[in-house]
Write a protein that holds these residues in place. Sequence first.
Motif, mmCIF file in Angstrom:
data_model
loop_
_atom_site.group_PDB
_atom_site.id
_atom_site.type_symbol
_atom_site.label_atom_id
_atom_site.label_comp_id
_atom_site.label_asym_id
_atom_site.label_seq_id
_atom_site.Cartn_x
_atom_site.Cartn_y
_atom_site.Cartn_z
ATOM 1 N N GLY A 5 0.852 -1.181 0.000
ATOM 2 C CA GLY A 5 0.000 0.000 0.000
ATOM 3 C C GLY A 5 0.887 1.230 0.000
ATOM 4 O O GLY A 5 2.067 1.167 0.343
ATOM 5 N N HIS A 6 0.302 2.333 -0.381
ATOM 6 C CA HIS A 6 1.050 3.589 -0.442
ATOM 7 C C HIS A 6 0.099 4.723 -0.097
ATOM 8 O O HIS A 6 -1.079 4.686 -0.457
ATOM 9 C CB HIS A 6 1.617 3.800 -1.850
ATOM 10 C CG HIS A 6 2.247 5.146 -2.024
ATOM 11 N ND1 HIS A 6 3.517 5.425 -1.576
ATOM 12 C CD2 HIS A 6 1.777 6.293 -2.571
ATOM 13 C CE1 HIS A 6 3.796 6.691 -1.858
ATOM 14 N NE2 HIS A 6 2.756 7.234 -2.462
ATOM 15 N N ALA A 7 0.592 5.721 0.592
ATOM 16 C CA ALA A 7 -0.206 6.910 0.898
ATOM 17 C C ALA A 7 0.683 8.137 0.839
ATOM 18 O O ALA A 7 1.880 8.073 1.125
ATOM 19 C CB ALA A 7 -0.853 6.796 2.271
ATOM 20 N N LYS A 14 -5.748 19.403 9.584
ATOM 21 C CA LYS A 14 -7.148 19.775 9.361
ATOM 22 C C LYS A 14 -7.454 20.249 7.948
ATOM 23 O O LYS A 14 -8.546 20.018 7.447
ATOM 24 C CB LYS A 14 -7.572 20.826 10.378
ATOM 25 C CG LYS A 14 -7.693 20.230 11.768
ATOM 26 C CD LYS A 14 -8.700 20.947 12.591
ATOM 27 C CE LYS A 14 -8.897 20.190 13.885
ATOM 28 N NZ LYS A 14 -9.911 20.752 14.705
ATOM 29 N N SER A 15 -6.520 20.904 7.273
ATOM 30 C CA SER A 15 -6.842 21.403 5.932
ATOM 31 C C SER A 15 -6.134 20.627 4.834
ATOM 32 O O SER A 15 -6.397 20.843 3.654
ATOM 33 C CB SER A 15 -6.485 22.890 5.814
ATOM 34 O OG SER A 15 -5.085 23.071 5.953
ATOM 35 N N GLY A 16 -5.264 19.695 5.186
ATOM 36 C CA GLY A 16 -4.553 18.909 4.187
ATOM 37 C C GLY A 16 -5.422 17.809 3.603
ATOM 38 O O GLY A 16 -6.595 17.648 3.946
ATOM 39 N N SER A 17 -4.814 17.060 2.701
ATOM 40 C CA SER A 17 -5.511 15.933 2.090
ATOM 41 C C SER A 17 -4.486 14.920 1.620
ATOM 42 O O SER A 17 -3.296 15.211 1.523
ATOM 43 C CB SER A 17 -6.377 16.394 0.925
ATOM 44 O OG SER A 17 -5.561 16.934 -0.103
ATOM 45 N N GLY A 18 -4.972 13.735 1.339
ATOM 46 C CA GLY A 18 -4.074 12.685 0.912
ATOM 47 C C GLY A 18 -4.702 11.764 -0.093
ATOM 48 O O GLY A 18 -5.910 11.806 -0.351
ATOM 49 N N THR A 19 -3.856 10.927 -0.664
ATOM 50 C CA THR A 19 -4.288 9.873 -1.569
ATOM 51 C C THR A 19 -3.647 8.574 -1.105
ATOM 52 O O THR A 19 -2.611 8.573 -0.445
ATOM 53 C CB THR A 19 -3.876 10.162 -3.022
ATOM 54 O OG1 THR A 19 -2.457 10.301 -3.080
ATOM 55 C CG2 THR A 19 -4.551 11.418 -3.555
ATOM 56 N N TYR A 30 -8.367 10.859 0.915
ATOM 57 C CA TYR A 30 -8.799 10.953 2.305
ATOM 58 C C TYR A 30 -8.409 12.305 2.863
ATOM 59 O O TYR A 30 -7.555 13.003 2.325
ATOM 60 C CB TYR A 30 -8.251 9.795 3.149
ATOM 61 C CG TYR A 30 -6.745 9.755 3.330
ATOM 62 C CD1 TYR A 30 -6.182 10.007 4.574
ATOM 63 C CD2 TYR A 30 -5.886 9.442 2.285
ATOM 64 C CE1 TYR A 30 -4.811 9.953 4.764
ATOM 65 C CE2 TYR A 30 -4.514 9.379 2.461
ATOM 66 C CZ TYR A 30 -3.978 9.635 3.706
ATOM 67 O OH TYR A 30 -2.625 9.576 3.888
ATOM 68 N N SER A 31 -9.115 12.683 3.930
ATOM 69 C CA SER A 31 -8.901 13.996 4.538
ATOM 70 C C SER A 31 -9.318 13.936 6.001
ATOM 71 O O SER A 31 -9.869 12.926 6.462
ATOM 72 C CB SER A 31 -9.738 15.057 3.814
ATOM 73 O OG SER A 31 -11.120 14.831 4.045
ATOM 74 N N GLY A 41 -14.917 11.037 0.674
ATOM 75 C CA GLY A 41 -13.631 10.358 0.602
ATOM 76 C C GLY A 41 -13.593 9.150 1.512
ATOM 77 O O GLY A 41 -14.580 8.795 2.148
ATOM 78 N N ALA A 42 -12.452 8.538 1.548
ATOM 79 C CA ALA A 42 -12.260 7.321 2.321
ATOM 80 C C ALA A 42 -11.517 7.645 3.613
ATOM 81 O O ALA A 42 -11.183 8.792 3.884
ATOM 82 C CB ALA A 42 -11.464 6.315 1.492
ATOM 83 N N ASN A 43 -11.269 6.598 4.404
ATOM 84 C CA ASN A 43 -10.431 6.739 5.587
ATOM 85 C C ASN A 43 -9.800 5.394 5.925
ATOM 86 O O ASN A 43 -10.250 4.349 5.436
ATOM 87 C CB ASN A 43 -11.215 7.342 6.763
ATOM 88 C CG ASN A 43 -12.349 6.475 7.217
ATOM 89 O OD1 ASN A 43 -12.158 5.325 7.584
ATOM 90 N ND2 ASN A 43 -13.551 7.025 7.194
ATOM 91 N N PRO A 44 -8.751 5.397 6.721
ATOM 92 C CA PRO A 44 -8.066 4.148 7.037
ATOM 93 C C PRO A 44 -8.971 3.104 7.692
ATOM 94 O O PRO A 44 -8.796 1.900 7.463
ATOM 95 C CB PRO A 44 -6.943 4.588 7.991
ATOM 96 C CG PRO A 44 -6.678 6.003 7.627
ATOM 97 C CD PRO A 44 -8.029 6.565 7.264
ATOM 98 N N GLU A 45 -9.923 3.547 8.490
ATOM 99 C CA GLU A 45 -10.799 2.585 9.160
ATOM 100 C C GLU A 45 -11.672 1.828 8.167
ATOM 101 O O GLU A 45 -11.984 0.650 8.383
ATOM 102 C CB GLU A 45 -11.648 3.299 10.222
ATOM 103 C CG GLU A 45 -10.831 3.762 11.422
ATOM 104 C CD GLU A 45 -9.909 4.959 11.135
ATOM 105 O OE1 GLU A 45 -8.838 5.043 11.759
ATOM 106 O OE2 GLU A 45 -10.259 5.803 10.263
#
Length: 141
Positions: A5-7, A14-19, A30-31, A41-45
């Motif tokens: 996996g990669h992130a 609070k204002s950032g975001s990720g893929t 995710y954010s 969006g998604a989340n790790p859970e």
Amino acid sequence: MPAKGHAEWNGDLKSGSGTFTAGDGISGEYSFKSRFEDGPGANPEQLIAGAHASCFSMALSNILAEAGTPVDSVKTDAVVTLRLVDGAPTITKIALTTVGVVPGIDEAAFQEKAAAAKAGCPVSKALAGVPEITLEATLAG
């Protein structure tokens, strides 16, 4: 075979975001809002829930087949609960709900095999630090 996996995260919490990507076919964004609020969006859970549900379903199918009662289907939902514990986000509960269509097995044997799958699937073992993992198993006609 190692699973990969990669992130990537950009910005502050609070204002950032990720893929993220998981394997070759799963990707998303995710954010803070998708993880701690009700944002898109998604989340790790969610990824943990999907991993646990799929691992459990495979483990139960295998245990049942090895016992001489192969399955028509096993469908599993997993709900991962994230709460603040002592001020830190913590996974406090995972609830597994499964329905099996398994010809030739009785309820007691199905419950026994479901409990064994919960205890033995690799993802359950990896998540052993979660304080509460519940299982509701139903044998469908």
